[in-house]
Design a protein around this motif. Structure first.
Motif, PDB file in Angstrom:
ATOM      1  N   ASP A 102       0.816  -1.224   0.000  1.00  0.00           N
ATOM      2  CA  ASP A 102       0.000   0.000   0.000  1.00  0.00           C
ATOM      3  C   ASP A 102       0.842   1.264   0.000  1.00  0.00           C
ATOM      4  N   ASN A 103       2.115   1.135   0.373  1.00  0.00           N
ATOM      5  CA  ASN A 103       3.009   2.301   0.475  1.00  0.00           C
ATOM      6  C   ASN A 103       4.346   1.980  -0.204  1.00  0.00           C
ATOM      7  N   PRO A 104       4.333   1.803  -1.516  1.00  0.00           N
ATOM      8  CA  PRO A 104       5.535   1.339  -2.226  1.00  0.00           C
ATOM      9  C   PRO A 104       6.743   2.261  -2.083  1.00  0.00           C
ATOM     10  N   ALA A 105       6.517   3.543  -1.810  1.00  0.00           N
ATOM     11  CA  ALA A 105       7.642   4.473  -1.675  1.00  0.00           C
ATOM     12  C   ALA A 105       8.554   4.116  -0.511  1.00  0.00           C
ATOM     13  N   VAL A 106       8.040   3.363   0.446  1.00  0.00           N
ATOM     14  CA  VAL A 106       8.846   2.945   1.594  1.00  0.00           C
ATOM     15  C   VAL A 106      10.021   2.080   1.152  1.00  0.00           C
ATOM     16  N   CYS A 107       9.815   1.299   0.106  1.00  0.00           N
ATOM     17  CA  CYS A 107      10.842   0.368  -0.376  1.00  0.00           C
ATOM     18  C   CYS A 107      11.556   0.834  -1.631  1.00  0.00           C
ATOM     19  N   ARG A 108      10.910   1.643  -2.431  1.00  0.00           N
ATOM     20  CA  ARG A 108      11.416   1.940  -3.769  1.00  0.00           C
ATOM     21  C   ARG A 108      12.854   2.461  -3.738  1.00  0.00           C
ATOM     22  N   GLY A 109      13.744   1.766  -4.439  1.00  0.00           N
ATOM     23  CA  GLY A 109      15.124   2.179  -4.547  1.00  0.00           C
ATOM     24  C   GLY A 109      15.991   1.872  -3.338  1.00  0.00           C
ATOM     25  N   ASN A 110      15.435   1.230  -2.318  1.00  0.00           N
ATOM     26  CA  ASN A 110      16.162   1.006  -1.076  1.00  0.00           C
ATOM     27  C   ASN A 110      16.741  -0.412  -0.980  1.00  0.00           C
ATOM     28  N   THR A 111      17.719  -0.564  -0.109  1.00  0.00           N
ATOM     29  CA  THR A 111      18.217  -1.883   0.252  1.00  0.00           C
ATOM     30  C   THR A 111      17.413  -2.367   1.455  1.00  0.00           C
ATOM     31  N   VAL A 112      16.923  -3.595   1.380  1.00  0.00           N
ATOM     32  CA  VAL A 112      15.954  -4.080   2.363  1.00  0.00           C
ATOM     33  C   VAL A 112      16.411  -5.422   2.931  1.00  0.00           C
ATOM     34  N   LEU A 113      16.319  -5.565   4.242  1.00  0.00           N
ATOM     35  CA  LEU A 113      16.564  -6.837   4.920  1.00  0.00           C
ATOM     36  C   LEU A 113      15.257  -7.322   5.525  1.00  0.00           C
ATOM     37  N   ASP A 114      14.848  -8.537   5.149  1.00  0.00           N
ATOM     38  CA  ASP A 114      13.694  -9.192   5.766  1.00  0.00           C
ATOM     39  C   ASP A 114      14.258 -10.186   6.774  1.00  0.00           C
ATOM     40  N   LEU A 115      14.217  -9.817   8.060  1.00  0.00           N
ATOM     41  CA  LEU A 115      14.823 -10.612   9.121  1.00  0.00           C
ATOM     42  C   LEU A 115      13.826 -11.633   9.651  1.00  0.00           C
ATOM     43  N   GLY A 116      14.231 -12.899   9.696  1.00  0.00           N
ATOM     44  CA  GLY A 116      13.287 -13.951  10.057  1.00  0.00           C
ATOM     45  C   GLY A 116      12.253 -14.102   8.968  1.00  0.00           C
ATOM     46  N   SER A 117      12.729 -14.239   7.740  1.00  0.00           N
ATOM     47  CA  SER A 117      11.888 -14.067   6.549  1.00  0.00           C
ATOM     48  C   SER A 117      10.838 -15.144   6.343  1.00  0.00           C
ATOM     49  N   GLY A 118      11.019 -16.347   6.900  1.00  0.00           N
ATOM     50  CA  GLY A 118       9.994 -17.382   6.772  1.00  0.00           C
ATOM     51  C   GLY A 118       9.682 -17.722   5.329  1.00  0.00           C
ATOM     52  N   CYS A 119       8.432 -17.538   4.938  1.00  0.00           N
ATOM     53  CA  CYS A 119       8.003 -17.837   3.569  1.00  0.00           C
ATOM     54  C   CYS A 119       8.463 -16.788   2.561  1.00  0.00           C
ATOM     55  N   GLY A 120       8.993 -15.654   3.055  1.00  0.00           N
ATOM     56  CA  GLY A 120       9.521 -14.625   2.172  1.00  0.00           C
ATOM     57  C   GLY A 120       8.508 -13.604   1.686  1.00  0.00           C
ATOM     58  N   ALA A 121       7.315 -13.582   2.282  1.00  0.00           N
ATOM     59  CA  ALA A 121       6.260 -12.690   1.785  1.00  0.00           C
ATOM     60  C   ALA A 121       6.647 -11.218   1.854  1.00  0.00           C
ATOM     61  N   SER A 122       7.236 -10.785   2.967  1.00  0.00           N
ATOM     62  CA  SER A 122       7.600  -9.374   3.092  1.00  0.00           C
ATOM     63  C   SER A 122       8.729  -9.011   2.137  1.00  0.00           C
ATOM     64  N   ALA A 123       9.650  -9.937   1.926  1.00  0.00           N
ATOM     65  CA  ALA A 123      10.715  -9.706   0.940  1.00  0.00           C
ATOM     66  C   ALA A 123      10.125  -9.585  -0.459  1.00  0.00           C
ATOM     67  N   ILE A 124       9.134 -10.428  -0.755  1.00  0.00           N
ATOM     68  CA  ILE A 124       8.452 -10.354  -2.046  1.00  0.00           C
ATOM     69  C   ILE A 124       7.761  -9.007  -2.201  1.00  0.00           C
ATOM     70  N   ALA A 125       7.048  -8.581  -1.168  1.00  0.00           N
ATOM     71  CA  ALA A 125       6.358  -7.293  -1.224  1.00  0.00           C
ATOM     72  C   ALA A 125       7.348  -6.163  -1.462  1.00  0.00           C
ATOM     73  N   ALA A 126       8.494  -6.216  -0.787  1.00  0.00           N
ATOM     74  CA  ALA A 126       9.506  -5.174  -0.968  1.00  0.00           C
ATOM     75  C   ALA A 126      10.004  -5.137  -2.408  1.00  0.00           C
ATOM     76  N   LYS A 127      10.236  -6.307  -2.982  1.00  0.00           N
ATOM     77  CA  LYS A 127      10.717  -6.360  -4.364  1.00  0.00           C
ATOM     78  C   LYS A 127       9.649  -5.878  -5.335  1.00  0.00           C
ATOM     79  N   LEU A 128       8.401  -6.257  -5.100  1.00  0.00           N
ATOM     80  CA  LEU A 128       7.306  -5.787  -5.950  1.00  0.00           C
ATOM     81  C   LEU A 128       7.164  -4.269  -5.890  1.00  0.00           C
ATOM     82  N   CYS A 129       7.586  -3.678  -4.777  1.00  0.00           N
ATOM     83  CA  CYS A 129       7.480  -2.224  -4.605  1.00  0.00           C
ATOM     84  C   CYS A 129       8.704  -1.484  -5.123  1.00  0.00           C
ATOM     85  N   GLY A 130       9.641  -2.216  -5.723  1.00  0.00           N
ATOM     86  CA  GLY A 130      10.774  -1.544  -6.362  1.00  0.00           C
ATOM     87  C   GLY A 130      12.025  -1.430  -5.530  1.00  0.00           C
ATOM     88  N   ALA A 131      12.174  -2.261  -4.499  1.00  0.00           N
ATOM     89  CA  ALA A 131      13.410  -2.242  -3.724  1.00  0.00           C
ATOM     90  C   ALA A 131      14.594  -2.536  -4.636  1.00  0.00           C
TER      91      ALA A 131
END
Length: 257
Positions: A102-131
């Motif tokens: 819902d807020n892609p600007a939070v990730c866009r262009g940034n380096t992102v760490l998904d800590l305790g990533s599990g199934c990877g959903a948050s990492a996927i969301a970050a990549k979909l938002c342009g991380a």
């Protein structure tokens, strides 16, 4: 019967570890044959179901345990790996992923760490938002394979997957650190508190936390240093699988508060 949908993270850990301990003491086959990515991929493909709806992020497809899967009811001694956190889409991770989408600007262009990533959903969301760069960190090597498979399932190049314990290590420079459902144990919460504070002071990282309001989170000292960004009502099926929890929230860790 495993009945994974009825287990909290604490009970899941205790229950599965007890079963796995006795298994590993008597059967050395799994320790040798179940380590290859090819074997793990095949196992995940055969024992999970692709789920796209009935969560806060119907736009993300994931391989998860459902009641249609063998190990939903199978004898636990037949399970060949460690605790299958990666096979469940926990409510904190759902809220965090929804917030990012819902807020892609939070990730866009940034380096992102998904800590305790599990199934990877948050990492996927970050990549979909342009991380610009995404690292998925989970100490379970099976979770790393599941994350890569879930990225591919969503048409994305797999991320960098790190299986070393990054907590308490010298922090790398990440613009954004994501934590979903990581505050289920008081000792872990305390360790996270210290490490995240170090990450912020060293690199100015932004930290976002997803949690449905578990006691270990609400009662910990870190709670007073958080600013709520969003709250989401959980779908009915997610409520049923999580003892009736109705909402899940996203918080920004703000140590100067």
């Amino acid at each position: 019967m495993i009945m994974l949908r009825l287990l909290t993270p604490q009970r899941l850990t205790r229950y599965v570890k007890d079963c796995f301990k006795s298994l590993k003491q008597t059967d050395k086959f799994f320790s040798n044959s179940c380590q290859s990515d090819e074997y793990i991929r095949r196992f995940i493909s055969e024992n999970t179901q692709i789920v796209g709806g009935q969560s806060l992020t119907p736009d993300i497809n994931l391989r998860l345990f459902t009641s249609s899967c063998r190990f939903w009811f199978e004898r636990p001694e037949l399970w060949p790996f460690d605790d299958p956190y990666w096979a469940i889409y926990w409510p904190g991770g759902q809220a965090l992923s929804r917030y990012l989408l819902d807020n892609p600007a939070v990730c866009r262009g940034n380096t992102v760490l998904d800590l305790g990533s599990g199934c990877g959903a948050s990492a996927i969301a970050a990549k979909l938002c342009g991380a610009a760069h995404v690292v998925a960190n989970d100490i379970d090597t099976v979770a790393a394979v599941a994350t890569r498979m879930n990225f591919e399932l969503n048409g994305l190049e797999p991320p960098v997957c790190v299986t070393d314990n990054m907590i308490d290590s010298e922090p790398e420079s990440f613009d954004l650190i994501l934590l979903g459902d990581m505050f289920y144990d008081e000792a872990l919460a305390t360790t996270l508190h210290s490490w995240l504070d170090h990450c912020i002071k060293t690199h100015g990282s932004q930290v976002l936390i997803g949690d449905p309001g578990r006691a270990q989170f609400e009662e910990h000292g870190i709670r007073r240093l958080l600013h709520q960004l969003a709250q989401f009502e959980l779908p009915e099926s997610v409520r049923e699988e999580n003892y009736g929890l109705t909402c899940s929230s996203v918080w920004r860790y703000h140590p100067e508060l």
